[in-house]
Design an enzyme around this catalytic site. Structure first.
Site, short mmCIF file in Angstrom:
data_model
loop_
_atom_site.label_atom_id
_atom_site.label_comp_id
_atom_site.label_asym_id
_atom_site.label_seq_id
_atom_site.Cartn_x
_atom_site.Cartn_y
_atom_site.Cartn_z
N LYS A 24 0.84 0.93 -10.68
CA LYS A 24 -0.05 1.35 -9.59
C LYS A 24 -1.37 1.77 -10.20
O LYS A 24 -1.43 2.18 -11.36
CB LYS A 24 0.57 2.53 -8.83
CG LYS A 24 0.07 2.65 -7.40
CD LYS A 24 0.74 1.65 -6.47
CE LYS A 24 0.20 1.75 -5.06
NZ LYS A 24 0.85 0.82 -4.14
N ASP B 120 -4.39 -1.72 -1.59
CA ASP B 120 -3.68 -0.55 -1.06
C ASP B 120 -4.70 0.15 -0.17
O ASP B 120 -5.68 -0.47 0.25
CB ASP B 120 -3.18 0.34 -2.21
CG ASP B 120 -2.16 1.39 -1.75
OD1 ASP B 120 -0.97 1.04 -1.70
OD2 ASP B 120 -2.54 2.53 -1.44
#
Length: 448
Positions: free
Chosen positions: A110, A150
């Site tokens: 991430k 995201d």
């Protein structure tokens, strides 16, 4: 430095692994857990860029490359002022096991930056994307690390970053997913998380009812109004359910007439999001906007709840309210959408009430559809192919079916027999994902 979000995610995994028979049958997996809890690599870097007044601005950029035992690191990039290492480690840790549950060859990672796109011009956002990718491009690649979008990173930002990567590395490769349809993107990718969430819950409903029920006639409360919530709502409507709520960061929009949200209203909401406007614009005789509230206490009777906004959006009190409202199925469209206390409420109710209980599915299983189609995008890029939307949707349906069945069968094998026919889906997801990653790590010498 305290890392509350990461510690919460790790505690949630550990508590279910310890409640299962996994460590009893395989005590050596405790060692695997210790190793897997530390990222393989954390990259932190400075991002300097210039605003429209020709002033130098600086932000923190990050990439947490958590685990690559099953494939290249895979996980989104988040641009939001709240971004820090704790949040990215939590998201990356969850991503490892979510990606494992898709059955595709993807590791977990991430990244992002504490950059706030709100209030910035298009030109400023473009300049930030270019500056961010100039540094990140040194650490990623189609066979190394494949980020996606995201919060704060839409297909537009993916485009600017892809162009920067291509120029910096002189390579056209599937290094980012969520790309434009004419240059390597996959059909169904924008819809995938929301669609996959509904496909997963449909299997829950069918299993719990012995094949007698579906979404038809169900009242469904959804939080959020972004990509996941919009497409989950559209798929629920397509399958015959009634969507009774959506929300944004300022409050909840609740159906007051019992007709639910129509596809036309959801399209209006999508436009409001593009224009960065609040849902208050839709308040009228059919909907009421409850300022400062989440939907769970406002919706009245409900059969299904799909938290699809952000982490920790269902509290212990709200979990009890959902049970009182008659909810039978809750599944996370967001990552770690329920607090640990809320999960304990659902799980205690499931054990006590057996077949009459609420059934809870964690985000790492229920919202895996998004990253699954990202994996399918990677496959299409590697083969220089493009599949039709029908082909991608069928593959997505198969992945979510296999994910549900894997969680269910693993729960039946490793969780206490007292759980009966409705074992813990969160326990099954955690054990299934962890076991697969830990076994691959052992084969490759990451622990012994």
């Amino acid at each position: 430095m305290a890392e509350p979000e990461f510690e919460q995610a790790r505690k949630e995994l550990v508590s279910t692994l310890e409640a299962s028979s996994l460590f009893e049958k395989n005590p050596e997996y405790k060692r695997a857990l210790t190793v897997a809890s530390i990222p393989e690599r954390v990259i932190q870097f400075r991002v300097t860029w210039e605003n429209d007044k020709n002033e130098v601005q600086v932000n923190n950029g990050y990439r947490v490359q958590f685990n690559s035992a099953l494939g290249p690191y895979k996980g989104g990039l988040r641009f939001h002022p709240t971004v820090n290492l704790s949040i990215l480690k939590f998201l990356g840790f969850e991503q490892i096991f979510k990606n494992a549950l898709t059955g595709l060859n993807m590791g977990g990672g991430k990244g992002g930056a504490d950059f706030d796109p709100k209030g910035k011009s298009d030109n400023e956002i473009r300049k930030f994307c270019v500056a961010f990718m100039k540094e990140l491009s040194k650490h990623i690649g189609a066979d190394t690390d494949v980020p996606a979008g995201d919060i704060g990173v839409s297909p537009r930002e993916i485009g600017w970053m892809f162009g920067t990567y291509r120029a910096a590395r002189n390579r056209w490769e599937g290094v980012l997913t969520g790309k434009g349809g004419s240059w390597g993107g996959s059909l169904i990718r924008p819809e995938a998380t929301g669609y996959g969430l509904v496909y997963y819950v449909d299997h829950m409903i069918q299993y719990a009812s012995g094949g007698k029920e579906s979404f038809k006639g169900k009242r469904v409360a959804i939080s959020g109004s972004g990509n996941v919530a919009q497409y989950a709502a559209l798929k629920v409507i397509e399958l015959g359910g009634t969507v009774v709520s959506l929300s944004d960061s300022k409050g909840a929009l609740i159906d007051t007439e019992g007709k639910g949200f129509s596809p036309e209203v959801i399209n209006e909401i999508a436009q409001l999001k593009v224009e960065r406007k609040a849902l208050t614009a839709l308040e009228n005789h059919s909907f009421k906007y409850v300022e400062g509230a989440r939907p769970w206490k406002e919706v009245g009777k409900v059969d299904v709840a799909l938290p699809s906004a952000t982490q920790n959006e269902v509290s212990e009190e709200e979990a009890k309210a959902l049970i009182d409202a008659g909810a039978k199925f809750i599944a996370e469209g967001s990552n770690m959408g329920c607090t640990q206390e809320a999960i304990e409420v659902f799980e205690a109710h499931r054990k006590e009430k057996k077949g009459e209980a609420i059934w809870y599915a964690p985000g790492k299983a229920a919202n895996a559809g998004g990253v699954a189609v990202s994996g399918l995008e990677m496959a299409q890029n590697s083969a220089r192919l493009k599949w039709s939307s029908e082909e991608v949707d069928e593959k997505l349906k198969d992945i979510m079916k296999n994910c549900f069945e894997n969680c269910l069968s693993t729960a039946k094998e490793y969780l206490t027999p007292a759980d009966g026919e409705f074992p813990s889906l969160v326990g099954g997801a955690n054990v299934a994902g962890f076991k697969k990653v830990a076994a691959a790590m052992k084969d490759q010498g990451d622990w012994w």
